[in-house]
Design a protein around this motif. Structure first.
Motif, mmCIF file in Angstrom:
data_model
loop_
_atom_site.group_PDB
_atom_site.id
_atom_site.type_symbol
_atom_site.label_atom_id
_atom_site.label_comp_id
_atom_site.label_asym_id
_atom_site.label_seq_id
_atom_site.Cartn_x
_atom_site.Cartn_y
_atom_site.Cartn_z
ATOM 1 N N ASP A 1 0.850 -1.073 -0.041
ATOM 2 C CA ASP A 1 -0.026 -0.046 -0.090
ATOM 3 C C ASP A 1 0.865 1.131 0.165
ATOM 4 O OD1 ASP A 1 0.779 -0.615 2.486
ATOM 5 O OD2 ASP A 1 -0.849 0.126 3.630
ATOM 6 N N ASP A 2 1.746 1.229 0.821
ATOM 7 C CA ASP A 2 2.630 2.715 1.182
ATOM 8 C C ASP A 2 4.173 2.389 0.969
ATOM 9 O OD1 ASP A 2 2.871 1.494 3.601
ATOM 10 O OD2 ASP A 2 1.730 2.895 4.363
ATOM 11 N N ARG A 3 4.476 1.244 1.027
ATOM 12 C CA ARG A 3 5.953 0.932 1.148
ATOM 13 C C ARG A 3 6.787 1.297 -0.417
ATOM 14 N NH1 ARG A 3 9.736 -3.479 0.228
ATOM 15 N NH2 ARG A 3 7.948 -4.917 -0.229
ATOM 16 N N PRO A 4 7.730 2.385 -0.438
ATOM 17 C CA PRO A 4 8.387 2.575 -1.857
ATOM 18 C C PRO A 4 8.871 1.295 -2.399
ATOM 19 C CG PRO A 4 8.875 4.002 -0.166
ATOM 20 C CD PRO A 4 8.238 3.214 0.523
ATOM 21 N N GLY A 5 8.591 1.356 -3.726
ATOM 22 C CA GLY A 5 9.467 -0.090 -4.185
ATOM 23 C C GLY A 5 8.771 -1.431 -4.094
ATOM 24 N N ALA A 6 7.562 -1.398 -3.325
ATOM 25 C CA ALA A 6 6.791 -2.483 -3.043
ATOM 26 C C ALA A 6 6.440 -3.462 -4.106
ATOM 27 C CB ALA A 6 5.853 -2.363 -1.964
ATOM 28 N N ARG A 7 5.959 -2.780 -5.303
ATOM 29 C CA ARG A 7 5.585 -3.547 -6.473
ATOM 30 C C ARG A 7 6.804 -4.119 -7.152
ATOM 31 N NH1 ARG A 7 -0.531 -1.093 -7.902
ATOM 32 N NH2 ARG A 7 -0.936 -0.774 -5.906
ATOM 33 N N GLU A 8 7.827 -3.456 -7.044
ATOM 34 C CA GLU A 8 8.968 -3.895 -7.791
ATOM 35 C C GLU A 8 9.304 -5.424 -7.778
ATOM 36 O OE1 GLU A 8 12.412 -1.617 -7.237
ATOM 37 O OE2 GLU A 8 11.204 0.361 -7.687
ATOM 38 N N GLY A 9 9.379 -6.239 -8.724
ATOM 39 C CA GLY A 9 9.756 -7.541 -8.648
ATOM 40 C C GLY A 9 8.636 -8.328 -8.718
ATOM 41 N N LEU A 10 7.314 -7.889 -8.861
ATOM 42 C CA LEU A 10 5.978 -8.693 -8.707
ATOM 43 C C LEU A 10 5.858 -8.931 -10.019
ATOM 44 C CD1 LEU A 10 3.616 -6.445 -6.563
ATOM 45 C CD2 LEU A 10 4.686 -8.499 -5.701
ATOM 46 N N ALA A 11 5.081 -10.061 -10.318
ATOM 47 C CA ALA A 11 4.826 -10.687 -11.885
ATOM 48 C C ALA A 11 4.101 -9.410 -12.438
ATOM 49 C CB ALA A 11 3.788 -11.701 -11.476
ATOM 50 N N LYS A 12 4.489 -9.432 -13.514
ATOM 51 C CA LYS A 12 3.973 -8.159 -14.475
ATOM 52 C C LYS A 12 2.387 -8.305 -14.753
ATOM 53 C CE LYS A 12 4.144 -6.059 -18.967
ATOM 54 N NZ LYS A 12 2.643 -5.901 -19.361
ATOM 55 N N SER A 13 1.841 -9.616 -14.682
ATOM 56 C CA SER A 13 0.510 -9.725 -14.740
ATOM 57 C C SER A 13 -0.291 -9.181 -13.542
ATOM 58 C CB SER A 13 0.122 -11.247 -14.972
ATOM 59 O OG SER A 13 0.675 -12.180 -13.909
ATOM 60 N N ASP A 14 0.479 -9.292 -12.368
ATOM 61 C CA ASP A 14 -0.309 -8.970 -11.145
ATOM 62 C C ASP A 14 -0.137 -7.416 -11.035
ATOM 63 O OD1 ASP A 14 -0.776 -11.364 -9.912
ATOM 64 O OD2 ASP A 14 0.998 -11.594 -8.740
ATOM 65 N N ILE A 15 1.025 -6.947 -11.575
ATOM 66 C CA ILE A 15 1.067 -5.421 -11.653
ATOM 67 C C ILE A 15 0.257 -4.772 -12.569
ATOM 68 C CG2 ILE A 15 2.474 -3.457 -12.265
ATOM 69 C CD1 ILE A 15 4.999 -5.092 -11.334
ATOM 70 N N ASP A 16 -0.169 -5.469 -13.655
ATOM 71 C CA ASP A 16 -0.983 -4.847 -14.693
ATOM 72 C C ASP A 16 -2.539 -5.131 -13.907
ATOM 73 O OD1 ASP A 16 0.874 -4.414 -16.642
ATOM 74 O OD2 ASP A 16 0.476 -6.178 -17.886
#
Length: 285
Positions: free
Chosen positions: A124-139
């Motif tokens: 939710d608020d941690r900087p860079g928390a979405r880095e390294g997740l699967a692209k499908s999840d990010i999309d």
């Protein structure tokens, strides 16, 4: 099997020793209770009964309006009461991690132990928390936030593709995986993954979309309330949930509570090959 809890249906899969010490295994997303047979033989050998419930709106479980991550602890306590279970351990696999942590913080002494397998951490608020997740999840997270109707349509299309063109869906799955997971699929096939994905969307996309919203929003978890060890198992080559999620979870827990187990040459699916270590950590504190 299905049971009735507070007037609604909850679907569960059961593995291991029917008379063993209970362990609730919480599935990821888009995922369901299906495909967790990898726990069966190791659980039987250790006298454990593994129960995997579908969460609200997923698979065969009725929706739970207004459900939250912290509120899931009460849902599990009610389910345990219906099943005649007093004390239990939990395992959170992937996006099931937040719900295992909810029980660790909210079920008090009824929880005997907690383990995470590639457990997803807060984004939710941690900087860079979405880095390294699967692209499908990010999309999908982006679509749910900005274009929810498109997200629903995408999930419906993905389910249709998995049903009608499983080979194409499997290739798309492989393209997002690290080498250990591609090897895992070569050894085990993608049947279990696809069956669990299809069942997760049985009632439509609303339940899965809600899962992503809960993961991406504030968890409101009282980390200080976790008093028993949390065994955090994380593959070093996980291309879906990165190691820094495991490190972040460990850092949020009280001192000495989060115990991180780094698994070399291991990804998001192949972590299932380490289920013996996960179960042993629960029965041997």
């Amino acid at each position: 099997m299905t049971v009735t809890v507070d007037g609604r249906t909850v679907a569960l899969a059961e593995h291991g020793d029917p008379d063993g010490a209970p362990v609730f295994l919480f599935h990821g997303t888009p995922d369901s209770r299906l495909g967790k047979e990898f726990t069966d033989a190791p659980a039987r050998e250790r006298g454990l009964r593994v129960l995997c419930p579908d969460r609200g709106g997923i698979g065969g479980s009725d929706p739970v309006p207004g459900r939250t991550i912290t509120g899931y602890a009460d849902e599990v306590l009610a389910l345990a009461d219906v099943l005649g279970i007093n004390r239990f351990a939990t395992i959170g696999y992937s996006a099931g991690g937040p719900f295992a942590l909810s029980c660790a913080a909210g079920c008090g002494p009824r929880v005997t132990g907690t383990a995470l397998m590639a457990g997803a951490g807060p984004i939710d608020d941690r900087p860079g928390a979405r880095e390294g997740l699967a692209k499908s999840d990010i999309d999908l997270l982006d679509m749910i936030e900005h274009h929810p109707a498109r997200a629903a349509m995408t999930l419906r299309f993905q389910r249709l593709a998995a049903r009608l063109a499983p080979g194409v869906a499997t290739k798309q799955l492989r393209d997002e995986l690290a080498a250990p997971d591609r090897d895992f699929l070569a050894r085990h096939g993608a049947g279990g993954v696809m069956a669990s994905f299809l069942d997760a969307l049985r009632q439509g996309p609303a339940g899965v979309i809600e899962e992503y919203r809960l993961w991406a929003g504030p968890w409101h978890l009282d980390w200080s309330a976790v008093l028993t060890p949390v065994e955090i198992f994380q593959g070093e080559e996980d291309a879906w949930v990165p190691m820094d999620h495991a490190e972040d979870i460990a850092s949020r827990l009280p001192a000495g509570i989060g115990r991180l187990h780094r698994l070399p040459n291991t990804g998001h699916l192949s972590i299932q090959d380490h289920v013996v270590e996960v179960l042993d950590a629960l029965v041997t504190p």
